[in-house]
Design an enzyme around this catalytic site. Structure first.
Site, PDB file in Angstrom:
ATOM      1  N   LYS A   1       4.981   4.372  -1.478  1.00 39.19           N
ATOM      2  CA  LYS A   1       5.129   5.731  -2.012  1.00 39.19           C
ATOM      3  C   LYS A   1       6.501   6.316  -1.656  1.00 39.19           C
ATOM      4  O   LYS A   1       6.985   7.226  -2.318  1.00 39.19           O
ATOM      5  CB  LYS A   1       4.000   6.626  -1.489  1.00 39.19           C
ATOM      6  CG  LYS A   1       2.652   6.249  -2.074  1.00 39.19           C
ATOM      7  CD  LYS A   1       1.495   6.930  -1.372  1.00 39.19           C
ATOM      8  CE  LYS A   1       0.162   6.402  -1.919  1.00 39.19           C
ATOM      9  NZ  LYS A   1      -0.987   6.801  -1.096  1.00 39.19           N
TER      10      LYS A   1
ATOM     11  N   GLY B   1       0.837  -1.202   0.000  1.00 44.27           N
ATOM     12  CA  GLY B   1       0.000   0.000   0.000  1.00 44.27           C
ATOM     13  C   GLY B   1       0.869   1.247   0.000  1.00 44.27           C
ATOM     14  O   GLY B   1       1.917   1.302  -0.647  1.00 44.27           O
ATOM     15  N   SER B   2       0.445   2.224   0.785  1.00 42.54           N
ATOM     16  CA  SER B   2       1.055   3.554   0.695  1.00 42.54           C
ATOM     17  C   SER B   2       2.519   3.624   1.143  1.00 42.54           C
ATOM     18  O   SER B   2       3.193   4.614   0.825  1.00 42.54           O
ATOM     19  CB  SER B   2       0.231   4.541   1.506  1.00 42.54           C
ATOM     20  OG  SER B   2      -1.061   4.629   0.963  1.00 42.54           O
ATOM     21  N   THR B   3       3.002   2.648   1.868  1.00 40.45           N
ATOM     22  CA  THR B   3       4.421   2.711   2.256  1.00 40.45           C
ATOM     23  C   THR B   3       5.321   2.633   1.018  1.00 40.45           C
ATOM     24  O   THR B   3       6.462   3.075   1.041  1.00 40.45           O
ATOM     25  CB  THR B   3       4.796   1.579   3.249  1.00 40.45           C
ATOM     26  OG1 THR B   3       4.340   0.339   2.727  1.00 40.45           O
ATOM     27  CG2 THR B   3       4.194   1.810   4.618  1.00 40.45           C
TER      28      THR B   3
END
Lengths: 572, 111
Positions: free
Chosen positions: A291, A287-289
């Site tokens: 990014k 997920g967003s990690t």
């Protein structure tokens, strides 16, 4: 002159003596010459005893020498059924000591065998009680038993060994060739009472114990991580959880906690699912990690600067006939804000600006899709498809941590590289191997894997990631007195029934490092399927803070309010 | 002279017998000490296991909180005092060992 009868008596005596000596001589020749070989073997068998000794398995201790695993000699009980007069009586006596039903013991003792194990590797106290019983036909031998005196602490890393002392899981398995003791067969001389006497002409050597391992793990940090993880898993009703604490400058693992825990002293009733080290055997969509990696690549390739403006499409963007959503209706924002607010659309656009080949190359450089080569068994590669296998949405999806499978260890290693000024280190758990006399056989030094980004990029991204904690999605990870850099992640899991992303099953995570200006710890916290609130910033970030604060206090790391004392007393 | 030879011979026999007996006696002594050593080593290991179990952080924390009524320090209750010259210096690997990713067209697993 001797008379006739007396002479005949003399001849008779001579004849008898001759016969007597003849018989003795015959017997002597038979024993000493004709049967010599056979009888020598027989005598040796009675005087000599061949015993097999196994050197104790090596000890495992933490970085401060605290024992985590060691061997101890404990009693094992055997029976000689053929020499027992009343198996039922013996079984009744043994039952309360061995904690085995007397019927079961009696069944074993009634077998037509000359040797049968009744119970192996008992507690020393049971051995003492057996000695007091002193039963005929029942014997006790000492065998090495593996003890993990701290119970479940670090169990997933240590693993465990089998009944015959062979390493089966974890470090016990990976370092089995070092840990196991050397087996040695020795011939002992026995006297008429069966006692061992000083071996005459028989070389007797003690078996060599296994080598001792010193780990990079600190048992106190490990305890803090396990305690906080257990509390978080219980509180959020998550299925499982993982925390890894790493030293960014060396790659040394300080703690690796997995929940649910298990006690390696009692593994017989457990399934492999319980002792699997999820930190390196399980993959998840980050997920967003992810990014962080996309951001690092964009800065390094100068595709973006912190102030480059990105339009958030008011929270909705269509890519390849599918829609990417943001949690808020975001408009124009800077690149830094896109990461700090964890904008899927903003970062997907950054990924698209990078392009497939560059993004893929950076994912590889950051270590995804390949093993970190940590010295633990069972590590998996993760899942990273080559661009030729990407779909039309893949570039956007991978940029926001979908369509890619990573292990917690890969993710923390990648972020630790940023904490280390852009240099990725190889993670490791064992720092030293020593022999039984304490001589150093092998020292593991920090090993550079590669530079992933320049120091400037690492510094810029650190500032952006600090913003995540000060005014972004990760405010609950803030540790008073320290600058924290990190990123939250909330990934939808794929529903195994529908094959689509689930709206109820999530993986909440937080990965970061502290103190941001001179990192001492890189840490990842993952909670699998927390119930209720499942945002990484809500469930995992507070755990990061709890662990980080306690560990930094324990390590005595200076904080903003640290009182500095000048060395005025130097000359005194 | 003859007498002296006989006496010397008898003495030699006695010495040989005494030596053999002494070897056996010392042999038993060695075995006794070895057994004692093994027992002491066993006791040492048992004590070490016990010591390690008793000093486990989990147990200490339990005793501290449940028996002694201690609580973990709350926010702001820990004040670090450091000597000024102490500054953590991050270990930066030598530059010869590292490479920039953007110049790296093929990625190798472990360098």
């Amino acid at each position: 002159m001797t008379s006739g009868p007396s002479r005949s008596r003399r001849y008779l005596m001579l004849f008898l003596l001759f016969c007597g000596f003849g018989i003795i001589l015959f017997r002597l020749v038979t024993l000493q010459v004709l049967q010599a070989a056979e009888l020598t073997v027989k005598a040796d068998r009675q005087h000599q005893k061949t015993e097999s000794f196994e050197g104790a398995r090596g000890m495992v201790s933490d970085r401060h020498g605290k024992v985590l695993a060691m061997n101890m000699e404990v009693p094992s009980v055997f029976g000689v059924p053929t020499s027992l007069e009343s198996p039922s009586t013996v079984a009744r006596h043994l039952s309360p000591v061995l904690h085995i039903r007397s019927e079961e013991l009696e069944r074993k003792l009634r077998q037509d065998k000359s040797f049968v194990w009744l119970a192996r590797k008992l507690d020393p106290e049971q051995g003492r009680r057996l000695e007091q019983l002193s039963l005929d036909g029942i014997g006790v031998v000492m065998e090495g038993r593996r003890y993990y005196p701290k119970g479940p602490l670090l169990a997933h890393v240590l693993g465990f060994s089998g009944m015959d002392g062979q390493g089966l899981e974890g470090l016990e398995r990976r370092y089995d060739s070092h840990l196991h003791g050397e087996k040695r067969v020795t011939v002992l001389q026995r006297d008429a009472f069966g006692r061992t006497v000083f071996p005459k002409g028989v070389a007797e050597q003690a078996p060599t114990p296994g080598h001792a391992l010193t780990l990079t793990v600190d048992e106190v940090i490990q305890y803090i991580a396990e305690k906080e993880l257990e509390e978080a898993v219980t509180h959020t009703h998550a299925k499982s959880g993982t925390i890894i604490v790493m030293e960014p400058q060396s790659g040394a693992i300080l703690a690796m906690a997995v929940s649910p825990r298990f006690d390696p002293n009692v593994v017989a009733a457990l399934t492999p699912d319980r002792w699997r080290n999820r930190a390196l055997t399980d993959t998840y969509e980050p997920g967003s990690t992810m990014k962080i990696v996309v951001g690092a690549a964009a800065l390094e390739e100068k595709v973006m600067t912190p102030s480059t403006m990105v339009f958030g499409e008011n929270g909705r963007m269509v890519v390849a006939n599918t829609t990417i959503h943001d949690h808020d209706k975001l408009g124009w924002m800077t690149f830094s804000e896109a990461i700090q607010k964890s904008s899927n659309i903003g970062v997907a656009k950054v990924g698209m600006a990078l392009g497939e080949q560059r993004l893929y190359r950076y994912l590889q450089v950051f270590g995804f899709g390949q093993r970190t080569e940590i010295d633990l068994p069972g590590e998996v590669n993760g899942l990273l498809k080559a661009p030729k296998d990407w779909g039309r949405r893949s570039l956007a999806s991978i940029s926001i941590g979908q369509e890619v499978g990573v292990t917690p260890l890969q993710m923390v290693s990648a972020v630790a590289a940023l904490a280390n000024g852009g240099v990725m280190m190889k993670p490791y758990v064992v720092s030293e191997v020593r022999d039984q006399k304490g001589r150093l056989l092998r020292e593991v030094l920090p090993q550079v894997r590669r530079r992933v980004v320049s120091p400037e990029t690492a510094r810029t991204l650190t500032t952006i990631l600090e913003g995540v904690v000060t005014n972004g999605t990760g405010t609950k990870a803030a540790i008073p007195g320290f600058r924290v850099a990190g990123k939250t992640g909330t990934a939808q899991k794929i529903d195994s029934r529908t094959g689509a992303y689930s709206s109820t099953q999530f993986v909440g995570s937080f990965v970061g490092y502290v103190p941001a200006e001179s990192p001492r710890l890189a840490m990842i916290v993952i909670l699998d399927e927390p119930q209720g609130e499942s945002w990484g910033g809500t469930v995992a970030a507070p755990v990061f803070r709890q662990v980080g604060e306690q560990v930094l206090n324990y390590l005595g790391v200076s904080r903003d309010d640290t009182v500095k004392i000048a060395l005025a007393m130097k000359d005194h | 002279m003859k007498m002296l030879t006989i006496v010397a011979g008898v003495l030699l026999v006695f010495m040989f017998v005494w030596e053999r007996v002494d070897v056996v006696r010392v042999g038993y002594q060695i075995e006794r000490l070895k057994t004692q050593k093994v027992l002491l080593e066993r006791e040492r290991d048992q004590l070490q296991v016990k010591f390690s179990a008793l000093t486990a952080p989990e147990r200490i924390a339990k005793v501290a909180t449940e028996k002694l009524g201690l609580i973990p320090p709350q926010q702001g209750q820990v004040l670090m005092v450091h000597q000024q010259e102490e500054t953590p210096i991050p270990v930066v690997p030598p530059i010869v060992q590292v490479r920039l990713a953007r110049h790296d067209s093929t990625v190798r697993g472990n360098e």
